[in-house]
Each structure stands twice: as structure tokens, then as C-alpha cells.
Design a protein around this motif. Structure first.
Motif, PDB file in Angstrom:
ATOM      1  N   SER A  63      -0.168   2.284 -17.779  1.00  0.00           N
ATOM      2  CA  SER A  63       0.423   3.600 -16.496  1.00  0.00           C
ATOM      3  C   SER A  63      -0.049   3.450 -15.695  1.00  0.00           C
ATOM      4  O   SER A  63      -1.148   3.400 -15.106  1.00  0.00           O
ATOM      5  N   GLY A  64       0.307   3.150 -14.083  1.00  0.00           N
ATOM      6  CA  GLY A  64       0.275   3.274 -12.897  1.00  0.00           C
ATOM      7  C   GLY A  64      -0.925   1.699 -12.516  1.00  0.00           C
ATOM      8  O   GLY A  64      -1.074   2.131 -11.240  1.00  0.00           O
ATOM      9  N   SER A  65      -0.314   0.754 -13.520  1.00  0.00           N
ATOM     10  CA  SER A  65      -1.025  -0.622 -12.650  1.00  0.00           C
ATOM     11  C   SER A  65      -0.332  -1.083 -11.788  1.00  0.00           C
ATOM     12  O   SER A  65      -0.508  -2.328 -10.849  1.00  0.00           O
ATOM     13  N   GLY A  66       0.879  -0.066 -11.472  1.00  0.00           N
ATOM     14  CA  GLY A  66       2.305  -0.917 -10.504  1.00  0.00           C
ATOM     15  C   GLY A  66       3.179  -1.452 -11.270  1.00  0.00           C
ATOM     16  O   GLY A  66       4.003  -2.703 -10.154  1.00  0.00           O
ATOM     17  N   LYS A  67       3.604  -1.977 -12.426  1.00  0.00           N
ATOM     18  CA  LYS A  67       4.532  -2.705 -12.422  1.00  0.00           C
ATOM     19  C   LYS A  67       5.972  -2.078 -11.721  1.00  0.00           C
ATOM     20  O   LYS A  67       6.746  -2.408 -11.364  1.00  0.00           O
ATOM     21  N   SER A  68       6.268  -0.235 -12.349  1.00  0.00           N
ATOM     22  CA  SER A  68       7.799  -0.794 -10.622  1.00  0.00           C
ATOM     23  C   SER A  68       7.574  -0.862 -10.041  1.00  0.00           C
ATOM     24  O   SER A  68       8.997  -0.750  -9.237  1.00  0.00           O
ATOM     25  N   THR A  69       6.570  -0.004  -9.313  1.00  0.00           N
ATOM     26  CA  THR A  69       6.596  -1.182  -7.702  1.00  0.00           C
ATOM     27  C   THR A  69       7.038  -2.761  -7.153  1.00  0.00           C
ATOM     28  O   THR A  69       7.879  -2.657  -6.177  1.00  0.00           O
ATOM     29  N   LEU A  70       6.432  -3.183  -8.568  1.00  0.00           N
ATOM     30  CA  LEU A  70       6.524  -4.386  -8.341  1.00  0.00           C
ATOM     31  C   LEU A  70       8.122  -4.940  -8.719  1.00  0.00           C
ATOM     32  O   LEU A  70       8.790  -5.403  -7.754  1.00  0.00           O
ATOM     33  N   TRP A  82       0.923  -0.919  -0.386  1.00  0.00           N
ATOM     34  CA  TRP A  82      -0.101   0.305   0.012  1.00  0.00           C
ATOM     35  C   TRP A  82       1.125   1.501  -0.535  1.00  0.00           C
ATOM     36  O   TRP A  82       1.791   0.852   0.761  1.00  0.00           O
ATOM     37  N   TYR A  83       0.507   1.970  -0.820  1.00  0.00           N
ATOM     38  CA  TYR A  83       0.918   3.072  -0.917  1.00  0.00           C
ATOM     39  C   TYR A  83      -0.092   4.542   0.195  1.00  0.00           C
ATOM     40  O   TYR A  83      -1.040   5.265  -0.439  1.00  0.00           O
ATOM     41  N   GLY A  84       0.522   4.401   1.877  1.00  0.00           N
ATOM     42  CA  GLY A  84      -1.016   5.099   2.477  1.00  0.00           C
ATOM     43  C   GLY A  84      -2.022   4.206   3.303  1.00  0.00           C
ATOM     44  O   GLY A  84      -2.127   3.214   2.783  1.00  0.00           O
TER      45      GLY A  84
HETATM   46  N1  LIG Z   1       5.739   7.119  -3.852  1.00  0.00           N
HETATM   47  C1  LIG Z   1       4.779   7.325  -4.085  1.00  0.00           C
HETATM   48  N2  LIG Z   1       3.649   7.131  -3.035  1.00  0.00           N
HETATM   49  C2  LIG Z   1       1.923   7.159  -3.334  1.00  0.00           C
HETATM   50  N3  LIG Z   1       1.753   6.568  -4.677  1.00  0.00           N
HETATM   51  C3  LIG Z   1       2.310   6.135  -5.677  1.00  0.00           C
HETATM   52  C4  LIG Z   1       3.934   6.569  -5.369  1.00  0.00           C
HETATM   53  N4  LIG Z   1       4.497   5.870  -6.060  1.00  0.00           N
HETATM   54  C5  LIG Z   1       3.387   5.346  -7.160  1.00  0.00           C
HETATM   55  N5  LIG Z   1       2.456   5.594  -6.728  1.00  0.00           N
HETATM   56  C6  LIG Z   1       1.247   5.577  -7.181  1.00  0.00           C
HETATM   57  O1  LIG Z   1       1.260   4.092  -7.532  1.00  0.00           O
HETATM   58  C7  LIG Z   1       0.555   3.202  -8.757  1.00  0.00           C
HETATM   59  C8  LIG Z   1       1.772   2.314  -9.602  1.00  0.00           C
HETATM   60  O2  LIG Z   1       2.887   2.930  -9.758  1.00  0.00           O
HETATM   61  P1  LIG Z   1       3.474   2.273 -10.373  1.00  0.00           P
HETATM   62  O3  LIG Z   1       4.519   1.240 -10.082  1.00  0.00           O
HETATM   63  O4  LIG Z   1       4.856   3.104 -10.786  1.00  0.00           O
HETATM   64  O5  LIG Z   1       3.067   2.307 -11.787  1.00  0.00           O
HETATM   65  P2  LIG Z   1       3.765   1.776 -13.223  1.00  0.00           P
HETATM   66  O6  LIG Z   1       5.206   1.336 -13.238  1.00  0.00           O
HETATM   67  O7  LIG Z   1       2.397   0.251 -13.478  1.00  0.00           O
HETATM   68  O8  LIG Z   1       3.119   3.142 -14.267  1.00  0.00           O
HETATM   69  C9  LIG Z   1       0.199   4.905  -9.350  1.00  0.00           C
HETATM   70  O9  LIG Z   1      -1.079   4.561  -8.828  1.00  0.00           O
HETATM   71  C10 LIG Z   1       0.939   5.773  -8.872  1.00  0.00           C
HETATM   72  O10 LIG Z   1       0.425   7.083  -9.003  1.00  0.00           O
END
Ligand SMILES: Nc1ncnc2c1ncn2[C@@H]1O[C@H](COP(=O)(O)OP(=O)(O)O)[C@@H](O)[C@H]1O
Ligand SMILES: [Mg+2]
Lengths: 371, 259
Positions: B53-60, B27-29
Motif C-alpha cells: 500500500s502506498g507504493s504508487g500503483k494507483s497513481t501509475l 510528485w505530490y508536492g
Molecule cells: N492526491 C494526493 N496528494 C498527496 N499524496 C498522495 C495523493 N494521492 C496519493 N498520495 C500518496 O502517494 C502515495 C502513493 O499512493 P497510491 O498511488 O494511491 O498508492 P497505492 O495505490 O499503491 O496504495 C501514497 O503514499 C499516498 O499517500
């Protein structure tokens, strides 16, 4: 076939050198001084003002000045210009304060060693920089014993320190000590450790919220109440600490600005390759943040250097303090202009050098184009 | 080595599984960004992750080297489970290289210094040796002649190739790529993809977030589609592109392939 002027087949045009402009002084003047009617008028006006100001100033400063009189009265009898005799006769005092005459070689020696110690810090091309740097690190100890005495050297009370020597001592100590402390405070303020963060913020905000004079008064009077009775803690050392703390708070904020300008990606790349916090900061983040902060840091240093004149308020005899006592001497009464000009020239040389050095450093650290 | 061995998970075959994610949530917050991610990547596997975009790929993929912290579930990288233990994080980061969208080269260091920084300071490789290694990798990404330049003097494609070489200098077991070509001018994309293809052919374990579908077809063992923080679908490239299962995948593919 109207495009007959094309000299090369498409795609075969060679790289040519850029055209040579008509360089030289005339061109420069035409572009910078006489580029438009307004500019021409302003240039001529400027030249006229300089013409008005320079001759009387030269008259007073050199042509009608007296350099070898024994008193103000003699000066004014002989000529209408400046009476530089006061500076010349009292020169040693303006430099050393009341440091015992026969021990002044110790001040000279520490000044020479200071220059030696600064070279490897200021110039990265210095030969044997590593070994030399060790000397820079132990220099403060050497200087302490040379100036205060001890270790077989005759002790000198810091109350006898004065003049330019005192300014340089306070200024250089404050500059050298406040930079590392300021960096630590800046890192502390951005730290994720709450306690560290709160301590840093409180310290910075408290120090910045209080005038330096107040801190100097605290150093000279109040601190005695906090120290155990009977302990003696050199007034000058207390002043050095206060000046350092004061400057460190400002440096911390300047450095924090630099840290904020470093993109997150730099931290992430450093972390991703396994660098620890301190290595990340020391090798990747701070070199960049400090480079951005150079103008602000030097600005703070110049401010600190000039603020050393405030110590006169708690009775330390910096050049301004000494000039008060010189002017109190009936022989030299009324010659404040000469003394103040001398002091101004000294400060200008010091501060202008710092400013030039910072420009040199910025140019040296410039790598590639900004994107 | 012995330190890493102490953290070996007894139940997993560490020489086979490079990355194991089990029931990972983040979770982000209040925002639930990763939802019940289950993913196992074998050593030598090449995974392409795509999705809107925004699906969570980078986060993963950033959870894999702990640039982001997961809050539930288990992530095991090269036999080491990621927890708050700094030593474990360090040992994982030593084995995992990462290439970013914006290169993130260090602008105050030369290309060569960028490449030798981590070997010297993290692995304690002697400087001369680190420079030799760096030069071989710079040769491999075809820019050994730029070694003494600063990143600011290179083109985007060159910078990204330096970034890849920089990661390889740590001799990682796993490489993560987060949209490595999406900040590049079109004519520079292929020079970076060529390097990545070469890397894939050398047997590197790779997880690439990218929308370069040609690259996916060519080198991926598996393509993963993410949407809304979930893995919606995964398959080999052939099946994934020719026979997508979910409507969201179909929609996404039609969007990126037809404009
Ligand atoms: N540090 C952060 N704090 C809050 N929300 C974030 C943060 N980083 C990413 N997000 C949100 O998390 C979601 C997934 O982000 P991200 O993994 O970057 O997506 P992707 O790489 O698939 O475009 C997005 O909606 C983004 O706005
Ligand atoms: Mg992304």
C-alpha cells in the motif's frame, strides 16, 4: 429432543409475511399519547390548553366577527370580534396595489400564465414537457409586457404595482433568477481558474456581509449616481436585481455545501469516461449536489420570499406597506390585527407550499438505500 | 479518427503498443511518488500490478488516463501522447475504460442510465442504440435483469459488474482496474473476477492493480511489482511467483500469500 417446537427441517424454512400488528387509532394513541405516565400527563395538559384557547379564538375569529360593515365604528357597534370588513373592502387593493382597475385583467392573466409556466418546471411528469418548457422560458418576457405594458399595451408605471402581486413578482423573480446565478457562483468558487474563483468569493462574501436593506437603499438611491445622467432605470427592476443578487449569494453557499458532499470518485468516474467539465457537472455532479441541497435552497427561498416585505422601506407598497396606508384611513384605523392576520395567512400558504413541495421533491429523487 | 491520426507518434508502431511510459516521474508536492517509470504494454497484453500500500500503483494507472498528471517523462496511449492538450486527453479517455475500487456508479441514475451516459453524451450514440449496447454488456456481466434498478439497490459485487459493463459500453481499447475486488465481501469477489477473466479471454488490453494472485496466475502475461514509487521487478506469472528476484518482492509475496 427438547427442541421439539421447530416446525421445519433446517434450511427449509419458508419466507413468512411479517405479523400483523393491531393497527388503528387506539393503538396509535396508546403508543404516541399515553405511552408513559409523563406522556399521559402532558397529553392531558395539552388538551386542556387547547380547550382554553380554542373557544375564545373561534369567537373572535368567526362567531363574533363582522364581514360586511362599512367602517370600523360600525364593526365595533355590531360585535366584539374581528372586523374582516377591512380586508374584504380593501381586498382588491391588497392584491393589486394601485394597478389601474381596468387593466387588472393583465395581472390576472400573467398570474394564470405563471401557473402554466411553472407546471413543467415543478413536475417532470407533465405531458409534452419539452414544448411546454419553451413556454416557461419565454414566460418572463410575456409577463414583463403584460405587467409593464408596451407592444401596444397601455404602459403602467411600476410605482403603481403593489400588494400581493408585488410580493409574488419580487419573490418569484428572485427565486427563479437566483438559482441559476447561485449555481454558477458556487461552481465559480470551486473553480481552478483563479480569477473566476476570486470574483466569486468576493461577490458572495460582499453580498452576504451586507443587510438586504442596505442593498435596497443602494438600489433606490445610490445607483442613480452610477448611471449616466438622464437614463431612467425602473426602480422595481433595480429592486428585482438586488433581491436576486442577494439570494444568489446564499444559494451559492448552499449549493457549495452540496458540491462538497459529492465524493471525489464521482468526478473521477465522470472524467475517466471522457465527459467534459460541463457535462460532468450537469449530468453527474449537480443533480446529486442539488438534491442534497434542496432543504437549504428552499430555506433560502422562503427567507427571500418573506424578505420581500422589506421593500416597504424604499417606498414600494407590498401588502404590509398597503396596510399602513389603509390604517391611515380614519374609517379603518386600529384594525391592524385583522390586516396582519390576513397577510400572515397569505405568507403562510405560500411558504408552506414551498416547504411541502421540497419534501415531495426529496422523496421523488430518493433512489435506493443509503450506504 | 482523423483527429487522433494527427497525433500519431511516428516512431512507435501504434497497432502494437497500447501504452508506452518512458522515464515517467511524478510528485505530490515534495513527495516523489513515481520514480523513472518505464513500461511498455502491447495491445492485448494483460498486466497485473501489485505492491505494498502506498507504493504508487494507483497513481501509475491513473496517469494513463490523466486522472493524475505526470511531471516528467512521456506517456503515449494508443498512439496519442498525453500533454495538457484537452483534445488529446479526451481522445485518450474515450479509448481507456477504468474500474475503481469503490465502483463509483452514479447513484442518481439507473443501472441502464449509468451505462448509456457516456455513449450518448461523449460518443453521440443515439439513445436506442446505446441502450441496446448497454443491455448486451449487462447480459455479459450477467445482470441484465437489474437494468432498471438504482445502484443503491444492488450488492457490491453486482455494482462492480455494472461498473465494468459501464466502461465496456464505450468500447474501450484498454481497461484499467484499480483494486476492483478489495472493497467487496469475500463471497462476491469471484463473480467479479469471473467477469474479468472473461474479458481477458476476449483479448482486451488490461492493466489491473490487484492482490488476487489466483487471477494473476490465470490471466496475466506479466506481473509487475512496485515499491516506493518504482517498478522493482516484472516477469511472467510463473517466474514471478516461483522465482522472485528481489528481497522486497519475496517479502511482499510471503506477506500476501501466508496470512
Ligand atoms: N492526491 C494526493 N496528494 C498527496 N499524496 C498522495 C495523493 N494521492 C496519493 N498520495 C500518496 O502517494 C502515495 C502513493 O499512493 P497510491 O498511488 O494511491 O498508492 P497505492 O495505490 O499503491 O496504495 C501514497 O503514499 C499516498 O499517500
Ligand atoms: Mg491504490
Amino acid at each position: 429432543m427438547t427442541d421439539a417446537t421447530q416446525t421445519h427441517a433446517p434450511g427449509t424454512h419458508p419466507d413468512l409475511p411479517p405479523p400483523l400488528g393491531n393497527r388503528g387509532a387506539i393503538k396509535w394513541m396508546r403508543e404516541n399519547l399515553f405511552s408513559s405516565p409523563t406522556n399521559t400527563v402532558l397529553t392531558l395538559l395539552g388538551i386542556y390548553l387547547i380547550y382554553l384557547a380554542i373557544p375564545p379564538f373561534l369567537d373572535w375569529f368567526i362567531l363574533n366577527a363582522v364581514f360586511d360593515a362599512g367602517s370600523r365604528a360600525e364593526c365595533w357597534e355590531r360585535a366584539s370580534g374581528a372586523c374582516w370588513s377591512v380586508v374584504i373592502v380593501r381586498f382588491d387593493q391588497l392584491v393589486y396595489g394601485f394597478y389601474p382597475v381596468e387593466l387588472r385583467w393583465r395581472v390576472d392573466l400573467s398570474a394564470v400564465l405563471l401557473a402554466v409556466a411553472l407546471v413543467p418546471i415543478l413536475f417532470d411528469k407533465a405531458p409534452y414537457r419539452r414544448g411546454w418548457f419553451v413556454f416557461s422560458l419565454i414566460y418572463p418576457v410575456i409577463a414583463f409586457f403584460l405587467l409593464w405594458g408596451g407592444l401596444g399595451l397601455e404602459p403602467v408605471e411600476s410605482a403603481k404595482f403593489g400588494g400581493i402581486m408585488l410580493t409574488v413578482l419580487i419573490g418569484v423573480t428572485g427565486i427563479v433568477a437566483s438559482l441559476p446565478l447561485g449555481i454558477v457562483l458556487a461552481l465559480g468558487r470551486r473553480s481552478e481558474l483563479l480569477v473566476l474563483k476570486v470574483i466569486s468569493i468576493c461577490f458572495i462574501e460582499f453580498i452576504r456581509g451586507v443587510p438586504l436593506i442596505t442593498l435596497l437603499f443602494v438600489a433606490s438611491t445610490l445607483l442613480n449616481y452610477f448611471l449616466p445622467p438622464g437614463t431612467y432605470f425602473d426602480l422595481l427592476l433595480r429592486v428585482l436585481i438586488m433581491v436576486t443578487l442577494f439570494s444568489a449569494a446564499y444559494i451559492a453557499e448552499v449549493v457549495r455545501g452540496g458540491l462538497q458532499a459529492i465524493p471525489r470518485g464521482q468526478f473521477e468516474a465522470a472524467m475517466a469516461m471522457g465527459l467534459s467539465y460541463w457535462k460532468m457537472m450537469g449530468l453527474v455532479v449537480l443533480p446529486q449536489a442539488l438534491k442534497i441541497s434542496i432543504p437549504g435552497i428552499v430555506n433560502t427561498f422562503i427567507g427571500l420570499y418573506k424578505d420581500t416585505t422589506l421593500v416597504v422601506i424604499i417606498g414600494l407598497l407590498d401588502p404590509l406597506g398597503l396596510s399602513q396606508s389603509i390604517l391611515a384611513d380614519s374609517k379603518w384605523q386600529g384594525l391592524s390585527t385583522e390586516l396582519y392576520i390576513f397577510i400572515a395567512i397569505f405568507f403562510f400558504i405560500s411558504c408552506f407550499s414551498m416547504s411541502r413541495y421540497s419534501i415531495y421533491l426529496e422523496n421523488k429523487l430518493h433512489t435506493g438505500h443509503k450506504r | 479518427m482523423s483527429e487522433a491520426a494527427a497525433h500519431v507518434m511516428p516512431q512507435s508502431q501504434t497497432d502494437q503498443v497500447a501504452v508506452q511510459m518512458v522515464g515517467v516521474h511524478k510528485w505530490y508536492g515534495e513527495f516523489h511518488v513515481l520514480k523513472d517509470i518505464n513500461l511498455s504494454v502491447d495491445a492485448g497484453e494483460r498486466i497485473v500490478i501489485c505492491g505494498p500500500s502506498g507504493s504508487g500503483k494507483s497513481t501509475l494507472i491513473r496517469c494513463i488516463n490523466r486522472l493524475e498528471e505526470h511531471q516528467r517523462g512521456q506517456i503515449v496511449v494508443d498512439g496519442v501522447e498525453l500533454t495538457n492538450d484537452v483534445r488529446k486527453i479526451d481522445s485518450v479517455r474515450r479509448e481507456v475504460g477504468m474500474v475503481f475500487q469503490h465502483f463509483n456508479l452514479f447513484p442518481h441514475l439507473t443501472v441502464l442510465e449509468n451505462c448509456t451516459l457516456a455513449p450518448i453524451w461523449v460518443k453521440k450514440t443515439p439513445k436506442v442504440e446505446a441502450e441496446e449496447i448497454a443491455m448486451t454488456y449487462l447480459a455479459r456481466v450477467k445482470i441484465p435483469e437489474q437494468a432498471t434498478k438504482f445502484p443503491g439497490q444492488l450488492s457490491g459485487g453486482q455494482q462492480q459488474r455494472v461498473a465494468i459493463a459501464r466502461s465496456l459500453c464505450m468500447n474501450p481499447k484498454i481497461m484499467l482496474f484499480d483494486e476492483p475486488t478489495s472493497a467487496l465481501d469475500p463471497e462476491m469477489i469471484s463473480e467479479v473476477l469471473d467477469v474479468m477473466v472473461g474479458l481477458a479471454e476476449s483479448g482486451m488490453t488490461m492493466l489491473c492493480v490487484t492482490h488476487e494472485m489466483g487471477f494473476a496466475r490465470k490471466v496475466a502475461n506479466r506481473v509487475i511489482f512496485m515499491d516506493g514509487g518504482e517498478i522493482i521487478e516484472q516477469n511472467n506469472p510463473e517466474e514471478f511467483f516461483n522465482n522472485p528476484q528481489s528481497d522486497r518482492t519475496k517479502l511482499f509475496l510471503s506477506q500476501i500469500l501466508h496470512n
